[in-house]
Design an enzyme around this catalytic site. Structure first.
Site, PDB file in Angstrom:
ATOM      1  N   GLY A  56       0.767  -1.246   0.000  1.00 55.68           N
ATOM      2  CA  GLY A  56       0.000   0.000   0.000  1.00 55.68           C
ATOM      3  C   GLY A  56       0.791   1.284   0.000  1.00 55.68           C
ATOM      4  CD1 TRP A  67       3.982   2.774  -5.048  1.00 59.01           C
ATOM      5  CD2 TRP A  67       2.966   2.642  -7.039  1.00 59.01           C
ATOM      6  NE1 TRP A  67       4.942   2.492  -6.001  1.00 59.01           N
ATOM      7  CE2 TRP A  67       4.352   2.402  -7.224  1.00 59.01           C
ATOM      8  CE3 TRP A  67       2.128   2.594  -8.143  1.00 59.01           C
ATOM      9  CZ2 TRP A  67       4.911   2.140  -8.477  1.00 59.01           C
ATOM     10  CZ3 TRP A  67       2.685   2.329  -9.405  1.00 59.01           C
ATOM     11  CH2 TRP A  67       4.057   2.114  -9.561  1.00 59.01           C
ATOM     12  CG  ASP A  69      -2.343  -6.859  -4.404  1.00 54.45           C
ATOM     13  OD1 ASP A  69      -1.390  -6.112  -4.724  1.00 54.45           O
ATOM     14  OD2 ASP A  69      -2.219  -8.098  -4.276  1.00 54.45           O
ATOM     15  CG  ASP A  99      -6.394 -12.378 -10.816  1.00 56.43           C
ATOM     16  OD1 ASP A  99      -5.834 -11.604 -11.611  1.00 56.43           O
ATOM     17  OD2 ASP A  99      -6.060 -13.563 -10.648  1.00 56.43           O
ATOM     18  CG  ASP A 152       4.749  -1.414  -8.334  1.00 56.36           C
ATOM     19  OD1 ASP A 152       5.598  -1.576  -9.227  1.00 56.36           O
ATOM     20  OD2 ASP A 152       5.045  -1.284  -7.134  1.00 56.36           O
ATOM     21  CE  LYS A 191       6.599  -4.225 -10.422  1.00 56.81           C
ATOM     22  NZ  LYS A 191       7.532  -3.768  -9.430  1.00 56.81           N
TER      23      LYS A 191
HETATM   24  C1  SAM Z   1       5.562  -4.954  -6.117  1.00 58.41           C
HETATM   25  S1  SAM Z   1       4.027  -5.286  -5.353  1.00 58.41           S
HETATM   26  C2  SAM Z   1       3.251  -3.711  -5.351  1.00 58.41           C
HETATM   27  C3  SAM Z   1       3.791  -2.730  -4.339  1.00 58.41           C
HETATM   28  C4  SAM Z   1       2.888  -1.518  -4.207  1.00 58.41           C
HETATM   29  N1  SAM Z   1       2.982  -0.660  -5.379  1.00 58.41           N
HETATM   30  C5  SAM Z   1       3.208  -0.688  -3.009  1.00 58.41           C
HETATM   31  O1  SAM Z   1       3.579   0.449  -3.188  1.00 58.41           O
HETATM   32  O2  SAM Z   1       3.057  -1.162  -1.886  1.00 58.41           O
HETATM   33  C6  SAM Z   1       3.157  -6.151  -6.612  1.00 58.41           C
HETATM   34  C7  SAM Z   1       1.763  -6.585  -6.242  1.00 58.41           C
HETATM   35  O3  SAM Z   1       1.109  -7.108  -7.413  1.00 58.41           O
HETATM   36  C8  SAM Z   1       0.120  -8.018  -6.947  1.00 58.41           C
HETATM   37  N2  SAM Z   1      -0.401  -8.849  -8.031  1.00 58.41           N
HETATM   38  C9  SAM Z   1       0.243  -9.829  -8.715  1.00 58.41           C
HETATM   39  N3  SAM Z   1      -0.566 -10.379  -9.639  1.00 58.41           N
HETATM   40  C10 SAM Z   1      -1.765  -9.738  -9.527  1.00 58.41           C
HETATM   41  C11 SAM Z   1      -3.000  -9.863 -10.213  1.00 58.41           C
HETATM   42  N4  SAM Z   1      -3.176 -10.780 -11.195  1.00 58.41           N
HETATM   43  N5  SAM Z   1      -4.027  -9.040  -9.875  1.00 58.41           N
HETATM   44  C12 SAM Z   1      -3.851  -8.124  -8.881  1.00 58.41           C
HETATM   45  N6  SAM Z   1      -2.699  -7.959  -8.201  1.00 58.41           N
HETATM   46  C13 SAM Z   1      -1.664  -8.752  -8.512  1.00 58.41           C
HETATM   47  C14 SAM Z   1       0.863  -8.805  -5.884  1.00 58.41           C
HETATM   48  O4  SAM Z   1      -0.035  -9.447  -5.013  1.00 58.41           O
HETATM   49  C15 SAM Z   1       1.700  -7.708  -5.203  1.00 58.41           C
HETATM   50  O5  SAM Z   1       1.073  -7.252  -4.047  1.00 58.41           O
END
Ligand code: SAM
Length: 202
Positions: free
Chosen positions: A60, A62, A79, A95, A117, A157
């Site tokens: 969280g 961002w 997420d 998702d 991200d 990303k």
């Molecule tokens: C690098 S982290 C994000 C960090 C976030 N921007 C922050 O500032 O805290 C990537 C996130 O992408 C989520 N994620 C991966 N695949 C996903 C999907 N298909 N749908 C939604 N979220 C997904 C993961 O659960 C993870 O929490």
């Protein structure tokens, strides 16, 4: 190298990381905050935005950065993981592969900014990882087709690799300009970059 010594090395370098230390001092939930801050320093979009989705928002940081901008009146975080409540934000456990419809939250108005991200689970097998990124990119594009306004901004990303050029080209069919940006806080040895997709032309 043995698995345990690899993880000890990771913990040590994480603890010594400048952006980890800074995030603890400044009360951000993760060092990822500085990637969004750097993107904004370069492209200056947060003070112009009012309605934003943050895809892959856990834990969280961002969302914390977004909530500092009082001009942003709608912040929706999505997420697959649970995310602790963050004041001024709506958090949905969904998702992105199956989540275009945000009716009920959108009040018949589109978003000006979609951030992603998302990092799919990295297997280390390049072909699989690249294919997973490309699937995620297509889902984000479908999300934009439903929810992003004309001329809106999308930032996602991506990991450099075999599917990068194709994804970059495809995004170019929907946006006027695509920039590739690597923030200072993005680790030098990581293939991570951000695709900054300017002026949505659905
Ligand atoms: C690098 S982290 C994000 C960090 C976030 N921007 C922050 O500032 O805290 C990537 C996130 O992408 C989520 N994620 C991966 N695949 C996903 C999907 N298909 N749908 C939604 N979220 C997904 C993961 O659960 C993870 O929490």
């Amino acid at each position: 190298m043995a698995k345990s010594s690899k993880s000890t090395k990771w913990i040590k370098s994480h603890r010594n990381d400048h952006f980890v230390k800074k995030s603890i001092k400044e009360n951000y939930l993760s060092r990822a905050a500085y990637k969004l801050i750097a993107l904004n320093e370069k492209y200056n979009f947060l003070k112009k935005s009012t309605r934003v989705a943050d895809l892959g928002c856990a834990p969280g940081s961002w969302l914390q950065v977004l909530s500092e901008y009082k001009n942003i009146t709608l912040i929706i975080g999505i997420d697959i993981l649970d995310v602790e409540e963050i004041e001024g934000t709506i958090i949905l456990k969904k998702d992105i592969l199956d989540c275009n419809n945000l009716e009920g939250y959108m009040e018949n108005k589109k978003l000006n900014l979609v951030l992603s991200d998302i990092a799919p689970n990295i297997t280390g097998i390049s072909d699989i990882d690249q294919s997973n990124f490309s699937i995620i990119a297509k889902s984000i594009l479908s999300f934009c087709e439903v929810n992003l306004e004309v001329n809106g901004l999308m930032i996602m990303k991506y990991f450099l690799g075999s599917s990068f050029e194709k994804t970059h080209k495809n995004l170019g069919n929907y946006f006027r300009k695509i920039d590739v940006f690597k923030p200072e806080s993005s680790k030098k040895n990581s293939k991570e970059v951000y695709l900054v997709c300017i002026d949505f032309k659905p």
